[in-house]
Enzyme design. Structure first.
Site, PDB file in Angstrom:
ATOM      1  N   TYR A   1      13.294 -20.451 -58.440  1.00  0.00           N
ATOM      2  CA  TYR A   1      14.373 -19.727 -57.744  1.00  0.00           C
ATOM      3  C   TYR A   1      15.554 -20.703 -57.521  1.00  0.00           C
ATOM      4  O   TYR A   1      16.700 -20.301 -57.490  1.00  0.00           O
ATOM      5  CB  TYR A   1      13.863 -19.128 -56.439  1.00  0.00           C
ATOM      6  CG  TYR A   1      14.759 -18.040 -55.882  1.00  0.00           C
ATOM      7  CD1 TYR A   1      15.063 -16.892 -56.620  1.00  0.00           C
ATOM      8  CD2 TYR A   1      15.303 -18.150 -54.602  1.00  0.00           C
ATOM      9  CE1 TYR A   1      15.885 -15.901 -56.101  1.00  0.00           C
ATOM     10  CE2 TYR A   1      16.124 -17.160 -54.074  1.00  0.00           C
ATOM     11  CZ  TYR A   1      16.408 -16.037 -54.829  1.00  0.00           C
ATOM     12  OH  TYR A   1      17.228 -15.051 -54.314  1.00  0.00           O
TER      13      TYR A   1
ATOM     14  N   LYS B   1      20.804 -18.523 -50.947  1.00  0.00           N
ATOM     15  CA  LYS B   1      20.322 -17.545 -49.943  1.00  0.00           C
ATOM     16  C   LYS B   1      20.237 -18.181 -48.558  1.00  0.00           C
ATOM     17  O   LYS B   1      20.476 -17.501 -47.552  1.00  0.00           O
ATOM     18  CB  LYS B   1      18.976 -16.954 -50.350  1.00  0.00           C
ATOM     19  CG  LYS B   1      19.022 -16.021 -51.576  1.00  0.00           C
ATOM     20  CD  LYS B   1      19.929 -14.809 -51.400  1.00  0.00           C
ATOM     21  CE  LYS B   1      19.712 -13.784 -52.515  1.00  0.00           C
ATOM     22  NZ  LYS B   1      20.727 -12.695 -52.460  1.00  0.00           N
TER      23      LYS B   1
HETATM   24  P1  NAD Z   1      20.482  -5.764 -59.525  1.00  0.00           P
HETATM   25  O1  NAD Z   1      20.684  -6.538 -60.780  1.00  0.00           O
HETATM   26  O2  NAD Z   1      20.250  -4.321 -59.652  1.00  0.00           O
HETATM   27  O3  NAD Z   1      21.697  -6.013 -58.523  1.00  0.00           O
HETATM   28  C1  NAD Z   1      22.480  -7.188 -58.543  1.00  0.00           C
HETATM   29  C2  NAD Z   1      23.911  -6.716 -58.596  1.00  0.00           C
HETATM   30  O4  NAD Z   1      24.816  -7.805 -58.475  1.00  0.00           O
HETATM   31  C3  NAD Z   1      24.238  -6.007 -59.941  1.00  0.00           C
HETATM   32  O5  NAD Z   1      24.706  -4.713 -59.676  1.00  0.00           O
HETATM   33  C4  NAD Z   1      25.344  -6.869 -60.504  1.00  0.00           C
HETATM   34  O6  NAD Z   1      26.304  -6.128 -61.245  1.00  0.00           O
HETATM   35  C5  NAD Z   1      25.939  -7.428 -59.221  1.00  0.00           C
HETATM   36  N1  NAD Z   1      26.843  -8.555 -59.467  1.00  0.00           N
HETATM   37  C6  NAD Z   1      26.557  -9.745 -60.058  1.00  0.00           C
HETATM   38  N2  NAD Z   1      27.686 -10.475 -60.186  1.00  0.00           N
HETATM   39  C7  NAD Z   1      28.704  -9.713 -59.653  1.00  0.00           C
HETATM   40  C8  NAD Z   1      30.100  -9.894 -59.523  1.00  0.00           C
HETATM   41  N3  NAD Z   1      30.712 -11.008 -59.961  1.00  0.00           N
HETATM   42  N4  NAD Z   1      30.833  -8.909 -58.944  1.00  0.00           N
HETATM   43  C9  NAD Z   1      30.222  -7.776 -58.508  1.00  0.00           C
HETATM   44  N5  NAD Z   1      28.908  -7.540 -58.621  1.00  0.00           N
HETATM   45  C10 NAD Z   1      28.158  -8.499 -59.201  1.00  0.00           C
HETATM   46  O7  NAD Z   1      19.261  -6.486 -58.771  1.00  0.00           O
HETATM   47  P2  NAD Z   1      18.717  -6.320 -57.270  1.00  0.00           P
HETATM   48  O8  NAD Z   1      17.360  -6.914 -57.312  1.00  0.00           O
HETATM   49  O9  NAD Z   1      18.934  -4.954 -56.794  1.00  0.00           O
HETATM   50  O10 NAD Z   1      19.633  -7.349 -56.447  1.00  0.00           O
HETATM   51  C11 NAD Z   1      20.391  -6.969 -55.324  1.00  0.00           C
HETATM   52  C12 NAD Z   1      20.284  -8.013 -54.224  1.00  0.00           C
HETATM   53  O11 NAD Z   1      18.942  -8.062 -53.741  1.00  0.00           O
HETATM   54  C13 NAD Z   1      20.633  -9.424 -54.649  1.00  0.00           C
HETATM   55  O12 NAD Z   1      21.340 -10.068 -53.601  1.00  0.00           O
HETATM   56  C14 NAD Z   1      19.269 -10.066 -54.803  1.00  0.00           C
HETATM   57  O13 NAD Z   1      19.328 -11.472 -54.617  1.00  0.00           O
HETATM   58  C15 NAD Z   1      18.547  -9.397 -53.660  1.00  0.00           C
HETATM   59  N6  NAD Z   1      17.076  -9.462 -53.703  1.00  0.00           N
HETATM   60  C16 NAD Z   1      16.400  -9.061 -54.818  1.00  0.00           C
HETATM   61  C17 NAD Z   1      15.023  -9.127 -54.824  1.00  0.00           C
HETATM   62  C18 NAD Z   1      14.240  -8.745 -56.063  1.00  0.00           C
HETATM   63  O14 NAD Z   1      13.083  -9.182 -56.186  1.00  0.00           O
HETATM   64  N7  NAD Z   1      14.778  -7.963 -56.953  1.00  0.00           N
HETATM   65  C19 NAD Z   1      14.336  -9.587 -53.692  1.00  0.00           C
HETATM   66  C20 NAD Z   1      15.062  -9.969 -52.565  1.00  0.00           C
HETATM   67  C21 NAD Z   1      16.439  -9.905 -52.584  1.00  0.00           C
HETATM   68  O1  0WE Z   2      17.588 -12.859 -55.936  1.00  0.00           O
HETATM   69  C1  0WE Z   2      16.854 -12.639 -56.881  1.00  0.00           C
HETATM   70  C2  0WE Z   2      17.367 -12.709 -58.300  1.00  0.00           C
HETATM   71  C3  0WE Z   2      18.815 -13.062 -58.376  1.00  0.00           C
HETATM   72  C4  0WE Z   2      19.320 -13.394 -59.748  1.00  0.00           C
HETATM   73  C5  0WE Z   2      18.710 -12.991 -60.931  1.00  0.00           C
HETATM   74  C6  0WE Z   2      19.262 -13.336 -62.154  1.00  0.00           C
HETATM   75  C7  0WE Z   2      18.626 -12.993 -63.474  1.00  0.00           C
HETATM   76  C8  0WE Z   2      19.656 -12.878 -64.569  1.00  0.00           C
HETATM   77  C9  0WE Z   2      20.458 -14.162 -59.815  1.00  0.00           C
HETATM   78  N1  0WE Z   2      21.007 -14.522 -60.997  1.00  0.00           N
HETATM   79  C10 0WE Z   2      20.436 -14.115 -62.149  1.00  0.00           C
HETATM   80  N2  0WE Z   2      21.022 -14.494 -63.329  1.00  0.00           N
HETATM   81  C11 0WE Z   2      20.660 -13.988 -64.527  1.00  0.00           C
HETATM   82  O2  0WE Z   2      21.190 -14.397 -65.574  1.00  0.00           O
HETATM   83  N3  0WE Z   2      15.525 -12.359 -56.624  1.00  0.00           N
HETATM   84  C12 0WE Z   2      15.041 -12.478 -55.264  1.00  0.00           C
HETATM   85  C13 0WE Z   2      14.536 -12.017 -57.679  1.00  0.00           C
HETATM   86  C14 0WE Z   2      13.884 -13.277 -58.137  1.00  0.00           C
HETATM   87  O3  0WE Z   2      14.468 -14.055 -59.071  1.00  0.00           O
HETATM   88  C15 0WE Z   2      13.654 -15.153 -59.266  1.00  0.00           C
HETATM   89  C16 0WE Z   2      12.535 -15.055 -58.439  1.00  0.00           C
HETATM   90  C17 0WE Z   2      12.681 -13.856 -57.693  1.00  0.00           C
HETATM   91  C18 0WE Z   2      11.741 -13.313 -56.683  1.00  0.00           C
HETATM   92  C19 0WE Z   2      13.829 -16.250 -60.098  1.00  0.00           C
HETATM   93  C20 0WE Z   2      12.842 -17.239 -60.141  1.00  0.00           C
HETATM   94  C21 0WE Z   2      11.738 -17.149 -59.313  1.00  0.00           C
HETATM   95  C22 0WE Z   2      11.562 -16.057 -58.448  1.00  0.00           C
END
Ligand code: NAD
Ligand code: 0WE
Length: 254
Positions: free
Chosen positions: A154, A161
């Protein structure tokens, strides 16, 4: 004022798996009028198709790495809605290479991008939204456990974060006097676009479910419901907080 008359702007809709979409659905159910943003032309069609499913919701393009796009969006929101009551920030990005290998290898540019998109953008949109939140309001952002404990790979996102969670506290301090509350939801892992392509994500989901007291992973509808709660009158005494929606994973020591 009842929830039914409130307007929220949501950042971070990419597709139907997006946490932003689950939050949009729950806010819509609770009677909110929604402005939903997507990053660029590439995501436009898919986002617009989803937004059409929610009567009264409107879509707007906004790349949060550009100050002028944020300024233009809030100008449009001001003209269209006048007042805002809610803001959801569900945006994060780090270059893919940074989510591989060691944190030690983090590049200056990767560090900058991760913090610009995933942290500074919250400050920028909160500042732009505050003048429209004349009746008070709520801001919610999305975080992850990797902010406080090491989750291999991560990497720089964990550091970002941690900065996001600290930013939530500083914003809560600045905006509290205006009756604007700022909180984070720390969600357990969910298979979204942002998780796709991350090596070993399937194994991580499996081990998360095994270790969590509830013996399962979180559903995005549960994250959406928590966001709706935080933005509602029921959350009126909560600010600067990080609320876990992770089936209890974070409470375990062994
Ligand atoms: P997602 O890919 O659906 O959402 C991420 C969004 O960020 C996308 O819509 C992307 O277009 C947007 N984004 C990236 N760069 C951008 C920019 N320059 N301008 C505007 N938008 C931009 O994935 P998600 O999992 O729904 O992620 C949403 C949030 O939840 C993130 O902050 C992620 O860190 C957090 N999160 C995700 C998880 C997981 O496991 N998926 C867990 C905890 C927290
Ligand atoms: O916040 C996240 C993911 C955020 C994210 C994901 C990507 C994938 C594609 C940010 N940047 C990028 N860039 C890309 O090019 N999570 C909480 C999901 C997540 O991502 C991981 C995790 C978990 C959980 C990455 C490594 C290890 C664990």
């Amino acid at each position: 004022m009842s929830d039914a008359q409130r307007t929220a702007v949501i950042f971070g809709l990419a597709n139907k798996r997006s946490i932003a979409w689950a939050i949009a659905q729950k806010l819509h159910e609770a009677g909110w009028r929604l402005a939903i943003t997507y990053q660029n032309e590439r995501l436009e069609q898919e986002a617009k198709d989803l937004i059409t499913e929610l009567p009264g919701a409107a879509g707007f393009m906004c790349d949060v790495s550009h100050d002028e796009q944020i300024a233009r969006l809030f100008e449009e929101l001001k003209n269209r809605y006048g007042t805002l009551h809610g803001l959801v920030h569900s945006v994060a990005f780090a270059p893919a290479e940074e989510l591989k290998g060691e944190f030690l290898s983090t590049t200056r540019e990767g560090f900058r991008i991760a913090h610009d998109i995933s942290v500074y953008s919250l400050v920028a949109v909160a500042r732009a939204a505050a003048p429209l939140m004349t009746a008070g309001g709520g801001i919610v952002t999305m975080t992850y456990y990797g902010a406080e404990k090491v989750v291999p790979r991560y990497n720089v996102m964990g550091v970002a974060k941690a900065a996001l969670e600290a930013s939530v506290r500083y914003l809560a301090h600045d905006l509290g006097p205006k009756n604007i509350r700022v909180n984070a939801i720390s969600a357990g892992p969910v298979k979204t676009l942002a998780a796709r392509g991350i090596a070993g994500f399937g194994d991580m989901l499996k081990s998360h479910a095994e270790r969590a007291p509830m013996k399962r992973n979180v559903d995005t509808a549960e994250i959406g419901a928590t966001a709706a709660f935080l933005l509602s009158e029921a959350g009126s005494g909560i600010t600067g907080e990080t609320i876990y929606v992770d089936c209890g994973y974070n409470i375990m020591g062994f």
